[in-house]
Design an enzyme around this catalytic site. Structure first.
Site, PDB file in Angstrom:
ATOM      1  N   GLY A 176      27.329  42.938  37.588  1.00  0.00           N
ATOM      2  CA  GLY A 176      25.528  42.879  37.127  1.00  0.00           C
ATOM      3  C   GLY A 176      24.753  43.667  38.220  1.00  0.00           C
ATOM      4  O   GLY A 176      23.489  43.710  38.227  1.00  0.00           O
ATOM      5  N   GLY A 177      25.396  44.684  38.914  1.00  0.00           N
ATOM      6  CA  GLY A 177      24.760  45.460  39.918  1.00  0.00           C
ATOM      7  C   GLY A 177      24.419  46.906  39.466  1.00  0.00           C
ATOM      8  O   GLY A 177      24.335  47.184  38.199  1.00  0.00           O
TER       9      GLY A 177
ATOM     10  N   GLY B 120      26.138  49.813  39.523  1.00  0.00           N
ATOM     11  CA  GLY B 120      27.255  50.596  38.640  1.00  0.00           C
ATOM     12  C   GLY B 120      27.318  50.034  37.287  1.00  0.00           C
ATOM     13  O   GLY B 120      27.459  50.676  36.343  1.00  0.00           O
TER      14      GLY B 120
ATOM     15  N   PHE C  43      27.913  35.855  38.484  1.00  0.00           N
ATOM     16  CA  PHE C  43      27.057  35.829  39.553  1.00  0.00           C
ATOM     17  C   PHE C  43      25.675  35.398  39.265  1.00  0.00           C
ATOM     18  O   PHE C  43      24.884  35.869  38.502  1.00  0.00           O
ATOM     19  CB  PHE C  43      26.997  37.260  40.365  1.00  0.00           C
ATOM     20  CG  PHE C  43      26.299  37.093  41.536  1.00  0.00           C
ATOM     21  CD1 PHE C  43      26.811  36.287  42.821  1.00  0.00           C
ATOM     22  CD2 PHE C  43      25.112  37.655  42.261  1.00  0.00           C
ATOM     23  CE1 PHE C  43      26.189  36.018  43.939  1.00  0.00           C
ATOM     24  CE2 PHE C  43      24.656  37.637  43.224  1.00  0.00           C
ATOM     25  CZ  PHE C  43      25.043  36.756  44.257  1.00  0.00           C
TER      26      PHE C  43
ATOM     27  N   ASP D 270      22.352  33.624  38.375  1.00  0.00           N
ATOM     28  CA  ASP D 270      21.751  33.543  36.948  1.00  0.00           C
ATOM     29  C   ASP D 270      21.888  34.988  36.281  1.00  0.00           C
ATOM     30  O   ASP D 270      20.956  35.266  35.361  1.00  0.00           O
ATOM     31  CB  ASP D 270      20.481  32.795  36.721  1.00  0.00           C
ATOM     32  CG  ASP D 270      19.611  33.794  37.747  1.00  0.00           C
ATOM     33  OD1 ASP D 270      19.908  34.620  38.616  1.00  0.00           O
ATOM     34  OD2 ASP D 270      18.131  33.217  37.759  1.00  0.00           O
TER      35      ASP D 270
ATOM     36  N   HIS E 293      34.199  54.852  57.872  1.00  0.00           N
ATOM     37  CA  HIS E 293      32.926  54.096  58.375  1.00  0.00           C
ATOM     38  C   HIS E 293      33.455  53.340  59.847  1.00  0.00           C
ATOM     39  O   HIS E 293      32.758  53.530  60.382  1.00  0.00           O
ATOM     40  CB  HIS E 293      32.522  52.774  57.472  1.00  0.00           C
ATOM     41  CG  HIS E 293      31.753  53.388  56.144  1.00  0.00           C
ATOM     42  ND1 HIS E 293      31.847  53.053  55.073  1.00  0.00           N
ATOM     43  CD2 HIS E 293      30.990  54.735  56.063  1.00  0.00           C
ATOM     44  CE1 HIS E 293      30.885  53.507  54.107  1.00  0.00           C
ATOM     45  NE2 HIS E 293      30.547  54.746  54.905  1.00  0.00           N
TER      46      HIS E 293
ATOM     47  N   ARG F 157      28.273  46.016  56.251  1.00  0.00           N
ATOM     48  CA  ARG F 157      29.627  46.323  55.274  1.00  0.00           C
ATOM     49  C   ARG F 157      30.477  47.356  56.038  1.00  0.00           C
ATOM     50  O   ARG F 157      31.706  47.167  55.538  1.00  0.00           O
ATOM     51  CB  ARG F 157      29.278  46.302  53.750  1.00  0.00           C
ATOM     52  CG  ARG F 157      28.300  47.683  53.678  1.00  0.00           C
ATOM     53  CD  ARG F 157      28.068  47.678  52.226  1.00  0.00           C
ATOM     54  NE  ARG F 157      27.031  49.025  51.949  1.00  0.00           N
ATOM     55  CZ  ARG F 157      27.468  50.328  51.848  1.00  0.00           C
ATOM     56  NH1 ARG F 157      28.657  50.540  51.841  1.00  0.00           N
ATOM     57  NH2 ARG F 157      26.434  51.047  51.637  1.00  0.00           N
TER      58      ARG F 157
HETATM   59  P1  NAI Z   1      26.107  46.292  43.987  1.00  0.00           P
HETATM   60  O1  NAI Z   1      25.666  46.175  45.412  1.00  0.00           O
HETATM   61  O2  NAI Z   1      24.822  46.687  42.849  1.00  0.00           O
HETATM   62  O3  NAI Z   1      26.757  45.085  43.393  1.00  0.00           O
HETATM   63  C1  NAI Z   1      26.035  43.904  43.590  1.00  0.00           C
HETATM   64  C2  NAI Z   1      26.489  43.171  42.250  1.00  0.00           C
HETATM   65  O4  NAI Z   1      27.667  42.558  42.683  1.00  0.00           O
HETATM   66  C3  NAI Z   1      25.528  41.884  41.840  1.00  0.00           C
HETATM   67  O5  NAI Z   1      24.565  42.130  41.096  1.00  0.00           O
HETATM   68  C4  NAI Z   1      26.533  40.925  41.436  1.00  0.00           C
HETATM   69  O6  NAI Z   1      26.726  41.244  40.008  1.00  0.00           O
HETATM   70  C5  NAI Z   1      27.791  41.287  42.104  1.00  0.00           C
HETATM   71  N1  NAI Z   1      27.812  40.192  43.275  1.00  0.00           N
HETATM   72  C6  NAI Z   1      27.177  40.360  44.518  1.00  0.00           C
HETATM   73  N2  NAI Z   1      27.690  39.365  45.229  1.00  0.00           N
HETATM   74  C7  NAI Z   1      28.618  38.513  44.550  1.00  0.00           C
HETATM   75  C8  NAI Z   1      29.098  37.083  45.080  1.00  0.00           C
HETATM   76  N3  NAI Z   1      28.957  36.696  46.143  1.00  0.00           N
HETATM   77  N4  NAI Z   1      30.042  36.799  44.088  1.00  0.00           N
HETATM   78  C9  NAI Z   1      29.973  37.673  42.816  1.00  0.00           C
HETATM   79  N5  NAI Z   1      29.492  38.585  42.416  1.00  0.00           N
HETATM   80  C10 NAI Z   1      28.527  39.271  43.335  1.00  0.00           C
HETATM   81  O7  NAI Z   1      27.187  47.566  43.705  1.00  0.00           O
HETATM   82  P2  NAI Z   1      27.100  48.711  43.061  1.00  0.00           P
HETATM   83  O8  NAI Z   1      26.113  49.590  43.616  1.00  0.00           O
HETATM   84  O9  NAI Z   1      27.164  48.833  41.507  1.00  0.00           O
HETATM   85  O10 NAI Z   1      28.565  49.611  43.760  1.00  0.00           O
HETATM   86  C11 NAI Z   1      29.756  48.916  43.386  1.00  0.00           C
HETATM   87  C12 NAI Z   1      30.745  49.540  44.093  1.00  0.00           C
HETATM   88  O11 NAI Z   1      30.631  51.054  43.883  1.00  0.00           O
HETATM   89  C13 NAI Z   1      30.579  49.011  45.489  1.00  0.00           C
HETATM   90  O12 NAI Z   1      32.113  49.178  45.989  1.00  0.00           O
HETATM   91  C14 NAI Z   1      29.898  50.210  46.077  1.00  0.00           C
HETATM   92  O13 NAI Z   1      30.226  50.469  47.563  1.00  0.00           O
HETATM   93  C15 NAI Z   1      30.487  51.322  45.344  1.00  0.00           C
HETATM   94  N6  NAI Z   1      29.655  52.631  45.355  1.00  0.00           N
HETATM   95  C16 NAI Z   1      28.431  52.546  45.093  1.00  0.00           C
HETATM   96  C17 NAI Z   1      27.246  53.432  44.833  1.00  0.00           C
HETATM   97  C18 NAI Z   1      26.095  53.652  44.495  1.00  0.00           C
HETATM   98  O14 NAI Z   1      25.327  54.589  44.277  1.00  0.00           O
HETATM   99  N7  NAI Z   1      25.638  52.415  44.043  1.00  0.00           N
HETATM  100  C19 NAI Z   1      28.022  54.863  45.213  1.00  0.00           C
HETATM  101  C20 NAI Z   1      29.630  55.074  45.493  1.00  0.00           C
HETATM  102  C21 NAI Z   1      30.205  53.787  45.655  1.00  0.00           C
END
Ligand code: NAI
Length: 400
Positions: free
Chosen positions: A9-10, A12, A34, A36, A213, A326
């Protein structure tokens, strides 16, 4: 018609759900377990629609509208008859989705991790057992986009899209590599080009954040006198020669792991493993001003402008390092510790990797290495092969 299930739900997950559902030939469902999130996304989307704003060279190129069929926290509903499942969450959240999805997996399905990060294939195998042998598993090195949510359940932005991303497939019983990549490509659109080759363990070895990192952190803070600083140090552009050198040394050890595996098992393709200096030259051909050394790649990469070390600020406005960020708390258990574990299975000594791990475990209050042996109590929290009882190279590579 391809049925695509986006897990997460993030940032990506928002982008993938929006882009894919703008294609008439794809039915998109979203599963988020995750909090609500499923409720909030569903009601916001019903109220205001859903879109993805795409930037190119700093200005808005287009706004893409596309409505996922539904967003749910009901795994049975989400997974019924899907063709492709893409998990797009940080690595620490993979296990929750894998456990929930296991009862619904069928041999014709594709499970992709976007990105997989180190140890994804071991985790799937550890949690799914024989089910993992049936399913087509793909691990990608990174997320295709630099992206962020603008309004949860309504809009996300793509700030940049990579031209190409690399992945590796662990094929299940029923499909061939080319088919799988084409099906996924259709789900994501034309860009980025998905390139899949090599053994899936190559993605664990190329989980570069897992060593970039921690090595840069080590270079900056290893000799720190503990006195708070007036400014946050620049992360990449401020990298020390020591930080760049140890990163290069760790990368050499990773290349040696790949070489040792292919020497023993020539049928295993690990051409997807490369030195981090070559990786930088490949990934940032336009952004890096001076690519002559790894040090200059890190210090002159425009994509890294302004990025600083993770810090905490005290009451006087001064900065100290944040070891809970992280760059250690995720990049060690889902990165460097996995690589150490693979080296142990292969039987290689890794002095540079050990140096970083020893320093990091002290900063994190964890225990992975004891007297040079990878046997600490916190190994079970990592995605190393050892955490899943994998101890032979054949088992680790899924060779018969
Ligand atoms: P994000 O930080 O937006 O993910 C958050 C989401 O993960 C939440 O909305 C929820 O759905 C889930 N989540 C968070 N904590 C949780 C928990 N305790 N239990 C279950 N679900 C949980 O991640 P994003 O930005 O979508 O990135 C996904 C991956 O891609 C990560 O590994 C990030 O490092 C990598 N990435 C992201 C980039 C970006 O621009 N957003 C760029 C390159 C890599």
């Amino acid at each position: 018609m391809v049925r695509l299930l986006v897990c997460g739900g993030g940032n990506g997950a928002h982008v993938l759900a929006g882009l894919a559902s703008s294609n008439q030939d794809i039915e998109v469902r979203v599963l988020t377990l995750f909090g609500d999130e499923s409720k909030r996304w569903t009601s916001k989307m019903a109220e205001t629609g859903f879109k993805v704003r795409v930037y190119e060279h700093g200005s808005v190129k287009e706004e893409i509208k596309g409505l996922p069929k539904f967003v749910t926290n009901d795994t049975a509903l989400a997974a019924a008859d899907v063709d492709v499942i893409v998990i797009t969450v940080p690595a620490f959240a993979h296990a929750g989705y894998l456990k929930a999805l296991k009862p619904y997996m069928k041999s014709s399905m594709i499970l992709a991790a976007l990105p997989g990060q180190s140890g994804f294939e071991f985790e799937v195998k550890g949690l799914w057992g024989d089910v993992a042998k049936d399913v087509n598993i793909i691990s990608f090195e990174t997320l295709p986009w630099a992206c962020r949510i603008v309004e949860f359940g309504h809009m996300a932005e793509v700030l940049g899209c990579k031209e190409k991303i690399m992945g590796s497939i662990n094929p299940g019983k029923s499909k061939e590599g080319a088919d799988l990549t084409a099906t996924l490509q259709k789900s994501m659109g034309e860009k980025p080009e998905l390139v899949t080759y090599g053994h899936i363990i190559g993605m664990s070895l190329m989980g570069v954040n897992g060593y970039i990192h921690p090595c840069i952190m080590y270079g900056q803070w290893n000799d720190w006198d503990g006195k708070p600083l007036k400014e946050k140090p620049l992360f990449y552009h401020g990298v020390s020669q020591e930080g760049a050198q140890i990163l290069s040394d760790v990368s050499d050890e990773i290349m040696a792991i790949a070489k040792a595996i292919t020497k023993q098992f020539p049928q295993v393709d690990l051409s997807n493993v490369q030195h981090v200096h070559d990786w930088y030259k490949k990934c940032y051909p336009k952004e890096i001003k001076d690519n002559s050394t790894l040090y200059s790649c890190l210090r002159t990469n425009n994509a890294y402008n302004g990025l600083t070390h993770p810090t905490v600020q005290d009451a006087n406005g001064m900065f100290s390092v944040d070891y809970k960020y992280r760059y250690l708390t995720e990049d060690i258990p889902y990165g460097l510790a996995v690589i150490k574990g693979i080296a142990v299975v292969v039987g290689l000594n890794t002095p540079a990797t050990d140096k970083i791990l020893l320093w990091a475990q002290k900063c994190m209050g964890k225990e992975y290495l004891i007297d040079g042996k990878f046997c600490g109590k916190d190994i079970k929290e990592t995605r190393s092969p050892q955490a899943y009882g994998i101890s032979s190279i054949k088992d680790m590579l899924d060779l018969n």
